[in-house]
Scaffold this motif. Structure first.
Motif, PDB file in Angstrom:
ATOM      1  N   UNK A  64       0.833  -1.195   0.000  1.00  0.00           N
ATOM      2  CA  UNK A  64       0.000   0.000   0.000  1.00  0.00           C
ATOM      3  C   UNK A  64       0.874   1.255   0.000  1.00  0.00           C
ATOM      4  N   UNK A  65       0.376   2.287  -0.644  1.00  0.00           N
ATOM      5  CA  UNK A  65       1.011   3.594  -0.543  1.00  0.00           C
ATOM      6  C   UNK A  65       0.926   4.048   0.912  1.00  0.00           C
ATOM      7  N   UNK A  66       1.925   4.737   1.396  1.00  0.00           N
ATOM      8  CA  UNK A  66       1.906   5.224   2.779  1.00  0.00           C
ATOM      9  C   UNK A  66       0.814   6.272   2.997  1.00  0.00           C
ATOM     10  N   UNK A  67       0.264   6.811   1.914  1.00  0.00           N
ATOM     11  CA  UNK A  67      -0.795   7.812   2.043  1.00  0.00           C
ATOM     12  C   UNK A  67      -2.198   7.192   2.139  1.00  0.00           C
ATOM     13  N   UNK A  68      -2.323   5.883   1.920  1.00  0.00           N
ATOM     14  CA  UNK A  68      -3.636   5.225   1.994  1.00  0.00           C
ATOM     15  C   UNK A  68      -4.127   5.264   3.438  1.00  0.00           C
ATOM     16  N   UNK A  69      -5.382   5.618   3.604  1.00  0.00           N
ATOM     17  CA  UNK A  69      -5.980   5.691   4.937  1.00  0.00           C
ATOM     18  C   UNK A  69      -6.952   4.534   5.149  1.00  0.00           C
ATOM     19  N   UNK A  70      -7.344   4.340   6.387  1.00  0.00           N
ATOM     20  CA  UNK A  70      -8.353   3.335   6.698  1.00  0.00           C
ATOM     21  C   UNK A  70      -9.651   3.626   5.960  1.00  0.00           C
ATOM     22  N   UNK A  71     -10.004   4.907   5.846  1.00  0.00           N
ATOM     23  CA  UNK A  71     -11.229   5.297   5.125  1.00  0.00           C
ATOM     24  C   UNK A  71     -11.143   4.895   3.648  1.00  0.00           C
TER      25      UNK A  71
END
Length: 119
Positions: free
Chosen positions: A19-26
């Motif tokens: 995953x990209x480090x910018x991906x959030x749980x939302x």
């Protein structure tokens, strides 16, 4: 693969990596929620877990649909890898494996007449 073996490997918990480090749980709720009800999403935030997440579905069938459709999906400039979560083997199993390996080693030493090194 037999149906029984396949059902043992399936889980309602998916492990997601790359995953990209910018991906959030939302972001993950939105993406994976297309395939069924989600109980929980946990994203990694430590040095060894960053870029990973666990997605827990209410139903195994929904997890399977998500895995089938999202493994290799392009999300925020990355191709994600989606796998079934496989729980770590229990401590008792690990101890039994260690004892068996130690017994095999002792047998090999005896068979080849190898003595333990002096301390």
């Amino acid at each position: 693969m037999s149906v029984l073996a396949e059902s043992r490997q399936q889980s309602r918990i998916l492990f997601v990596k790359n995953l990209s480090y910018q991906v959030t749980g939302a972001d993950l709720y939105e993406l994976f929620g297309r395939y069924g009800s989600i109980r929980q999403v946990r994203t990694g935030d430590g040095p060894k877990t960053k870029g990973t997440a666990y997605v827990v579905f209410e139903e195994i069938g929904d997890a399977k649909k998500a895995l089938d459709h999202l493994n290799g999906f392009h999300l925020q400039e990355r191709y994600i890898v989606v796998l079934y979560h496989m729980p770590a083997r229990g401590a008792a199993t690990a101890k039994a494996d260690l004892a068996a390996r130690e017994a095999q080693l002792a047998e090999l030493k005896r068979k080849h007449d190898i003595a333990d090194a002096e301390k």
